[in-house]
Design an enzyme around this catalytic site. Structure first.
Site, PDB file in Angstrom:
ATOM      1  N   LYS A 121      28.695  41.325  40.618  1.00 64.07           N
ATOM      2  CA  LYS A 121      30.157  41.486  40.557  1.00 64.07           C
ATOM      3  C   LYS A 121      30.535  42.442  39.411  1.00 64.07           C
ATOM      4  O   LYS A 121      31.309  43.376  39.608  1.00 64.07           O
ATOM      5  CB  LYS A 121      30.804  40.109  40.349  1.00 64.07           C
ATOM      6  N   ASP A 139      35.379  38.453  43.437  1.00 65.45           N
ATOM      7  CA  ASP A 139      35.547  37.291  42.551  1.00 65.45           C
ATOM      8  C   ASP A 139      36.237  36.196  43.356  1.00 65.45           C
ATOM      9  O   ASP A 139      36.436  36.337  44.574  1.00 65.45           O
ATOM     10  CB  ASP A 139      36.332  37.671  41.295  1.00 65.45           C
TER      11      ASP A 139
END
Ligand code: SF4
Length: 214
Positions: A121, A139
């Site tokens: 991420k 997320d």
């Protein structure tokens, strides 16, 4: 409505209502963004932004940070979640950037994820925000909003969400789409009480359709 039309509706909506969406983290260069994104795990951007000016004043570049000791750095990030781990990650990251990457923040996902504290991420955020690469960081907000809108179908993991989004969002819009979905999740499509009454995506939202039926 086909999946393609659903994506087009969402993209058109955000292009009209949030044409300049961008990260809320404050930074001036790739080093600062990397530090901020590492600190932002399980923490609000607002809190990170309150913390980073003192870090950047004391450690203006990655070389300075690589020379920090745990005891020097820890007090500066004590108010952030998981300060122990994050202190170790920041120092470890800075050392690896100095030793393995000649002091330059790497620009590819495979290189970035070698750094301590940097997962897929974070690497996707850095490469899309700094280098405009078509990488989608997923997320909790992106995951939830995509599912509610029906952009993803039965996605069980962030990686599945990432793959489904990348299949339908045009490459040149991927980096801004990340911010659209995050900001929508942060301010309108809240986890517990989504503000559907204020949401312009209601006409096509699968979650809202279920709510109305119930
Ligand atoms: S209608 Fe409600 S659930 Fe759907 S995207 Fe908007 S805020 Fe979220």
């Amino acid at each position: 409505m086909t999946r393609k039309e659903r994506f087009q509706y969402v993209i058109d909506y955000f292009e009209q209502h949030a044409p300049n969406a961008e990260t809320e983290l404050l930074y001036d260069n790739p080093y600062q963004l990397l530090v901020a994104v590492i600190l932002s795990a399980q923490c609000t951007d607002k809190r990170v932004n309150m913390t980073t000016p003192a870090i950047f004043a004391q450690y203006p570049d990655v070389e300075a940070l690589s020379k920090a000791t745990f005891d020097d750095l820890f007090p500066l990030i004590r108010s952030i979640s998981y300060p122990n781990n994050k202190t170790k990650h920041l120092i470890g990251m800075a050392n690896m950037v100095m030793d393995d990457f000649n002091g330059e923040i790497p620009s590819s996902v495979p290189e970035l994820i070698k750094l301590p504290g940097v997962g897929r991420k974070t690497a996707n955020v850095i490469t899309s925000v700094i280098y405009q690469q078509p990488n989608m960081a997923v997320d909790t907000h992106v995951f939830r909003v995509s599912a509610r809108l029906g952009l993803t179908v039965n996605a069980k993991t962030p990686l599945q969400t990432e793959q489904q989004l990348l299949k339908y969002i045009p490459e040149e819009k991927v980096h801004i789409a990340h911010h659209w979905l995050i900001l929508h999740g942060r301010y309108i499509c809240l986890a517990r009480n989504p503000k559907c009454g204020e949401c312009g995506l209601r006409p096509i939202c699968k979650y809202y359709k279920q709510l109305v039926k119930a």
